[in-house]
Design an enzyme around this catalytic site. Sequence first.
Site, PDB file in Angstrom:
ATOM      1  N   CYS A   1      -6.419   4.773  -2.529  1.00 33.71           N
ATOM      2  CA  CYS A   1      -6.599   3.394  -2.064  1.00 33.71           C
ATOM      3  C   CYS A   1      -7.809   2.670  -2.639  1.00 33.71           C
ATOM      4  O   CYS A   1      -7.685   1.745  -3.448  1.00 33.71           O
ATOM      5  CB  CYS A   1      -6.665   3.379  -0.539  1.00 33.71           C
ATOM      6  SG  CYS A   1      -5.205   4.064   0.268  1.00 33.71           S
TER       7      CYS A   1
ATOM      8  N   ASP B   1       0.848  -1.187   0.000  1.00 30.28           N
ATOM      9  CA  ASP B   1       0.000   0.000   0.000  1.00 30.28           C
ATOM     10  C   ASP B   1       0.887   1.241   0.000  1.00 30.28           C
ATOM     11  O   ASP B   1       1.643   1.470   0.934  1.00 30.28           O
ATOM     12  CB  ASP B   1      -0.879  -0.014   1.254  1.00 30.28           C
ATOM     13  CG  ASP B   1      -1.994   1.031   1.212  1.00 30.28           C
ATOM     14  OD1 ASP B   1      -1.825   2.038   0.499  1.00 30.28           O
ATOM     15  OD2 ASP B   1      -3.011   0.842   1.897  1.00 30.28           O
TER      16      ASP B   1
ATOM     17  N   HIS C   1     -10.271  -3.184   1.890  1.00 21.78           N
ATOM     18  CA  HIS C   1     -10.576  -1.753   1.691  1.00 21.78           C
ATOM     19  C   HIS C   1     -11.395  -1.455   0.437  1.00 21.78           C
ATOM     20  O   HIS C   1     -11.148  -0.477  -0.261  1.00 21.78           O
ATOM     21  CB  HIS C   1      -9.285  -0.916   1.695  1.00 21.78           C
ATOM     22  CG  HIS C   1      -9.502   0.469   2.230  1.00 21.78           C
ATOM     23  ND1 HIS C   1      -8.561   1.471   2.158  1.00 21.78           N
ATOM     24  CD2 HIS C   1     -10.591   1.032   2.839  1.00 21.78           C
ATOM     25  CE1 HIS C   1      -9.024   2.572   2.711  1.00 21.78           C
ATOM     26  NE2 HIS C   1     -10.250   2.336   3.129  1.00 21.78           N
TER      27      HIS C   1
ATOM     28  N   ASP D   1      -0.748  -0.351  -4.944  1.00 23.90           N
ATOM     29  CA  ASP D   1      -1.996   0.260  -5.408  1.00 23.90           C
ATOM     30  C   ASP D   1      -1.782   1.681  -5.923  1.00 23.90           C
ATOM     31  O   ASP D   1      -2.481   2.141  -6.817  1.00 23.90           O
ATOM     32  CB  ASP D   1      -3.079   0.214  -4.323  1.00 23.90           C
ATOM     33  CG  ASP D   1      -2.669   0.847  -3.002  1.00 23.90           C
ATOM     34  OD1 ASP D   1      -1.491   1.226  -2.846  1.00 23.90           O
ATOM     35  OD2 ASP D   1      -3.539   0.951  -2.103  1.00 23.90           O
TER      36      ASP D   1
END
Length: 449
Positions: free
Chosen positions: A52, A12, A102, A259
């Site tokens: 995200c 991430d 997420h 990401d």
Amino acid sequence: MPRPNVIYVFADQWRAQAMGYAGDPNVKTPNLDVFAAESVNFRKAISGVPVCCPARATLISGQRPLSHGVFLNDVCLPNDRRSIAHRFKDAGYDTAYIGKWHIDGHGRKSYNIPPERNRGFDYWKVLECTHDYNSSPYFEGTSEVKKFWEGYDAIAQTTDACNYVRNRSPEDKPFLLMLSWGPPHDPYGTAPEQYRAMYNPDDIILPLNVPEEEVDTARKELAGYYAHCSALDDQFARLREVLRATGQEENTILVFTSDHGDMLRSHGQQRKQRPWEESMRIPFLLRWPAGLGEQGRATDALLDVLDHQPTLLELCSIECDGALEGLSFKAAAKNNAVDADYAALLACYHPFGEYERRNGGQEYRGLRTQRYTYVETRGEPWLLYDNDNDPYQLLNLVSNPTHSDIQHRLSSLLHAKLDSLGDRFEIGETYCRHWGHPIDEWGTVPVFD
């Protein structure tokens, strides 16, 4: 040859520049540097909507944010969208997901995602979102019992992924395993001590685009960020070793990516959503010895997160259905084919969170070509960079008469692309109303934990 296994490892907020193989003078990533030398390195890979949930929903669904509705954080991917797991399962694969999710939008670390929203994954050790990497909960399978990863979560999650691979037998179906790490996303100072000790802020060599007033903060943040990167580098090595030891490396497609990136004070900016290189360029390394050979190579193909799913499906000889909106870059992976005229779309559909309007956030659309980055806000050109001659994007060429022809050409290309996608470049609140997303006056979605 039987269909390959697929292991998709993604961090991430790991920007493409923060790699030893990419020329970063500070970070220590020896294992990923070796992997890059043995892989197809998509060195111009991007995250076209670099934040995200939009990036993750795009990865899982294979659709653009204006098609699936997740152009903000903490909203739910519609349940009627087929996922990467559904497509691989239909082709006879077992499917597994470990780590950060997420895209559920019903709460973060206190919320158990029900099985009807796990998008077709069989093996499931998942939490919606946390950045407390040393006290990190998760839920397993269909159980509503909250469990905790032991210690630094990326280490424990990698151990679990290693055990999943180790427990496979030759008689089993091929598998898709997605391992989703939370770091190096901030907070930057929470990696295990042995990795934090590797980096002294005073020794950090900064990029040329960090303003003088941000130098001290940037050095401190980068030291912590790099510590997370080095911790993950070691975890990736552990996973590779298990593949070798179990004899599965040869016919496994192994991907390392992220990401989106992180500005880390470049241009005086923080985090993501921005259209600069540090935010939107990501690593993408792909290795498959049985299908692509042992020899590593680099390609300049402009692969976007939207394109990851169709590329993996085609490499596995799985048909791509009409709901997928990305391109397959199988040819680039196999023989380095690059379309020199192709331009990848960059977008912020609604600024929110750390990029909300009171912090200077604004809607934009843009293009990343082989050479240029061109971006418009609603109504006027904003950014034009010659990335070949100005890799740190220090000189904005918008309205520079020496580049007027290039700017006109890129603007025409951008608007033709938007027209082809039916993107009217509306103000973000228009899309929020269409999808029923609740937002406050600053464009922020409430998060319930």
